[in-house]
Design a protein around this motif. Structure first.
Motif: not given
Length: 250
Positions: A199-212
């Motif tokens: 839901r917070v993606l509504e605010l996003a201009d940029v997305v960074t994903i962390i895994g492991g």
């Protein structure tokens, strides 16, 4: 799109004791924009925010804020320079609402503190009505509002917020997203939000994903939404519809 970088981490690694949690993380937070740091529990999101604010040491890499190297700065110096950090809990349950706000105002003159409290209560009228009550008596959503208000008291230029949706009902999550959108609309603050709620993606201009403990994706929200395998893998988001006349994938 802003070309100004508020905060940049390059090759950042850190952990706890002998346990490495983050490996060679690169992160660029653009001034005036909202970056959402996504990842599951245990991915390293909270550890990264703690490293950025100075609560965890850098084992490797560089860290700059407004073009200054801050790797050796204390958390207090980073906060004095315009950074702010809101943890997942974020409040002192045994203190009143107003005393929670006063705790982060150390060093302010009396006049400045009164002005900041007045502005905070205008922005968060629910807190104004309960200013003398114990913060522990607030609901989960109200505690999150108090955490956010605390993070804004010092007029930060960069706000780091850990899991603003954690523990909230869907209705309260929507209210928090709406409140953060209002903060963004008022201008003057850059947001870095660590989250696992789509839901917070509504605010996003940029997305960074962390895994492991590693960055697995970084790009504008438009690129994230158009990258079907990334979106589906992490959040079950619908695959984008093919454009008219384009063959569907098989």
């Amino acid at each position: 799109m802003s070309d100004e970088i508020s905060l940049r981490a390059s090759g950042l690694s850190t952990g706890y004791g002998s346990l490495r949690v983050l490996w060679d993380v690169d992160l660029a937070v653009e001034q005036g924009r909202t970056t959402v740091l996504l990842g599951a529990n245990g991915a390293g999101k909270s550890t990264l925010l703690k490293a950025l604010i100075g609560l965890r040491p850098l084992w490797a890499g560089t860290l700059t804020y407004e073009d200054q190297s801050i790797a050796g700065w204390s958390p207090e110096r980073r906060i004095a320079a315009g950074m702010s950090y809101v943890s997942e809990t974020g409040i002192f349950a045994g203190l009143s609402v107003e005393d929670n706000l006063r705790v982060v105002a150390t060093g302010m003159s009396g006049a400045t503190l009164r002005q900041r409290l007045e502005r905070t209560y205008e922005q968060f009228p629910l807190l104004a009505s309960r200013r003398r009550e114990s913060a522990g008596a607030l609901s989960g959503g109200q505690r999150k509002l108090l955490s956010l208000a605390k993070g804004l008291v010092r007029d930060p230029r960069l706000l780091l917020m850990d899991e603003p949706s954690a523990g909230l009902s869907p209705l309260a999550v929507g209210e928090m997203v709406d409140t953060l959108a209002q903060v963004v609309a008022q201008g003057g603050v850059t947001l870095l939000l660590a989250e696992q709620n789509a839901r917070v993606l509504e605010l996003a201009d940029v997305v960074t994903i962390i895994g492991g403990g590693r960055v697995t994706f970084a790009g504008p929200i438009e690129e994230f939404r158009s990258t079907a395998d990334v979106a589906e893998q992490f959040f079950g988001l619908a695959r984008p519809e093919p454009s008219a006349g384009a063959p569907e994938e098989t």
